[in-house]
Enzyme design. Sequence first.
Site, PDB file in Angstrom:
ATOM      1  N   THR A 180       0.860  -1.190   0.000  1.00  0.00           N
ATOM      2  CA  THR A 180       0.000   0.000   0.000  1.00  0.00           C
ATOM      3  C   THR A 180       0.889   1.231   0.000  1.00  0.00           C
ATOM      4  OG1 THR A 180      -0.071   0.064   2.370  1.00  0.00           O
ATOM      5  CG2 THR A 180      -1.873  -1.071   1.280  1.00  0.00           C
ATOM      6  N   GLU A 325      -5.737  -3.973   0.084  1.00  0.00           N
ATOM      7  CA  GLU A 325      -5.968  -5.099   0.992  1.00  0.00           C
ATOM      8  C   GLU A 325      -7.257  -5.857   0.671  1.00  0.00           C
ATOM      9  OE1 GLU A 325      -5.270  -1.991   1.689  1.00  0.00           O
ATOM     10  OE2 GLU A 325      -4.227  -1.717   3.582  1.00  0.00           O
ATOM     11  N   TRP A 437     -18.407  15.678  14.033  1.00  0.00           N
ATOM     12  CA  TRP A 437     -17.621  15.286  12.868  1.00  0.00           C
ATOM     13  C   TRP A 437     -17.987  16.098  11.622  1.00  0.00           C
ATOM     14  CZ3 TRP A 437     -13.714  12.250  14.011  1.00  0.00           C
ATOM     15  CH2 TRP A 437     -13.824  11.344  15.076  1.00  0.00           C
TER      16      TRP A 437
HETATM   17  P1  AMP Z   1      -5.284   1.872  -2.231  1.00  0.00           P
HETATM   18  O1  AMP Z   1      -5.009   0.722  -1.355  1.00  0.00           O
HETATM   19  O2  AMP Z   1      -4.099   2.699  -2.554  1.00  0.00           O
HETATM   20  O3  AMP Z   1      -6.034   1.453  -3.440  1.00  0.00           O
HETATM   21  O4  AMP Z   1      -6.227   2.870  -1.440  1.00  0.00           O
HETATM   22  C1  AMP Z   1      -7.475   2.434  -0.927  1.00  0.00           C
HETATM   23  C2  AMP Z   1      -8.235   3.587  -0.347  1.00  0.00           C
HETATM   24  O5  AMP Z   1      -8.644   4.488  -1.376  1.00  0.00           O
HETATM   25  C3  AMP Z   1      -9.512   3.184   0.321  1.00  0.00           C
HETATM   26  O6  AMP Z   1      -9.301   2.691   1.622  1.00  0.00           O
HETATM   27  C4  AMP Z   1     -10.295   4.472   0.298  1.00  0.00           C
HETATM   28  O7  AMP Z   1      -9.887   5.334   1.333  1.00  0.00           O
HETATM   29  C5  AMP Z   1      -9.889   5.071  -1.024  1.00  0.00           C
HETATM   30  N1  AMP Z   1     -10.894   4.755  -2.038  1.00  0.00           N
HETATM   31  C6  AMP Z   1     -10.864   3.790  -2.964  1.00  0.00           C
HETATM   32  N2  AMP Z   1     -11.956   3.831  -3.749  1.00  0.00           N
HETATM   33  C7  AMP Z   1     -12.718   4.847  -3.302  1.00  0.00           C
HETATM   34  C8  AMP Z   1     -13.980   5.407  -3.676  1.00  0.00           C
HETATM   35  N3  AMP Z   1     -14.670   4.937  -4.691  1.00  0.00           N
HETATM   36  N4  AMP Z   1     -14.440   6.458  -2.968  1.00  0.00           N
HETATM   37  C9  AMP Z   1     -13.746   6.961  -1.934  1.00  0.00           C
HETATM   38  N5  AMP Z   1     -12.552   6.495  -1.541  1.00  0.00           N
HETATM   39  C10 AMP Z   1     -12.045   5.444  -2.208  1.00  0.00           C
END
Ligand code: AMP
Length: 542
Positions: A180, A325, A437
């Site tokens: 990540t 993940e 919040w």
């Molecule tokens: P990554 O592991 O780099 O793909 O990041 C994942 C994170 O991206 C998630 O835990 C969310 O916080 C954010 N994320 C992914 N898809 C979305 C979405 N459609 N809307 C809002 N946040 C998203």
Amino acid sequence: MQDYELTIQHALWRIQRLFARKEVVTKQESGVHRTTYGEMVPRINRLAGALKRLGVKDGDRVATICWNNYRHLELYYAIPCMGAVLHTLNLRLFPKDLEFVVNDAADKVVFVDQTLIPILNQLVGKMPSVKQIVNISNGQPLPEHQLGELLDYETLLAAESEQFEWPRLKENQAAAMCYTSGTTGNPKGTVYSHRSQFLHTMGVLQVDNLALSEKDTVFPIVPMFHANSWGLPYACGFAGCKIIFPDRWMGDAASVVELAESESATIVGGVPTIWTNVAGYLEETGKRLPKVHTVICGGSAIPRALMERMDKLGLRMLHAWGMTETSPLGSTATVRSWIPPDQALEARLHQGLVVPAVEIRIADPATNEELPWDGVAFGEIQVRGPWIAKGYYNNADPEKLTKDGWFRTGDVAKIDPDGYIQIVDRTKDVIKSGGEWISSVDLENAIMGHPKVLEAAVIGLAHPRWDERPVAFVVERPEFKGKLTAEEIREFLTDKVAKWWLPDEIRFIDEVPKTSVGKFDKKVLRNGAKPFSEAATAAAQR
Ligand code: AMP
């Protein structure tokens, strides 16, 4: 029933036996490289032979530092199918993070696209586990480097047989890994098994999910080093889709549009920033992409204004949510039969409904008490299922799993009674003002609805009276540079958010800093943000 091991070898079998004629197209400096699955299979066999000759054994990590292209796809097949673990390196990581990742995974061999050698060169002498580096090139002169002897990809392939005796694999063995982006601390590795990848692929293909069909031409603009390009490469193999790769021209709207048009893309996938650029380009040039029926978009929330613009351009966005993940697909915002047409846009702007095979709940992050699906209460999303991580590689991080075995995503959401998820924030980005919040994401989306705004990111800054108050960082659209005032934005927001949500300050910037995968990097904003001015603070004290 048979005890059939669910492995990625099945995808290889399908592209060989059923879809040999289907094309794999990659953009190059001039024109495109065109091949077929049928032509690729002997090369995948040769590659597996080469890996074996290099001493790669079952379970060894083999890294790639590559763009989206056909050779990366060959590696996607050969490495896991011969029993090794495909470790896709994020080429946008800072060198110290890249160094950490290569060492944490103990990569044995690294495959590098020649244009990315300068990135790898920053790690000279810092990759003790790496025994060989394989350069992938089209024959251009090598850039200067101190990496020692590099093997050449095509030479390695040429020396091997077109036949390869694939081993019998176990479904629970590791197939791939991905780190990540690491918003805090070191990046963390997620290891995917063959089984998890197989089942995830089946999930991706479902009609109420990404709905890939053999008739589709799929254009993944999401990097192959980011959460397996959302599972699209294997899904294309299972379904037999023609696939188009942008190589390193992902961020260039003109070339994305040109390639989508000339190769008749029907499904395209990328993060919102890609589509903001593409929408601007289409509006400017008057070009359209009538053959594209679905724009898969995730990685961060789709701003309403962007979806509306894209609708006007005839580009229907399909919102999806997930994370490294979660392999990554967790939910998709298809419009269910019971949604009235006038609420369809609203539904599509949600992160969607959880996909079959994954279970979801929201819980109070402090007490872990489950919260109702009433569209009001919001809490941390927790998930479990066959393609959800239970921990990180070399890093047990017991906090990530609840006592009853659910993965804590760190995303905060509400879920409505129909099951539609709406992400409100990341647990660490929600702003706590006077004990209440404020969703930074909602505020950002509201601001990005302003016609003069290109991008907006909101963070909470320490405040003497309210603990935290929101500050918005706003980028104007180029044609309105210097012509937008903070007052105008506040005025625009008055009927969109509660009064106490209005940002205390609006700061204009040239560009929102982005993470390695193109998301707003609020950490950078937070670290560089000037605190509230003394005058504002004093006023608040009164
Ligand atoms: P990554 O592991 O780099 O793909 O990041 C994942 C994170 O991206 C998630 O835990 C969310 O916080 C954010 N994320 C992914 N898809 C979305 C979405 N459609 N809307 C809002 N946040 C998203």
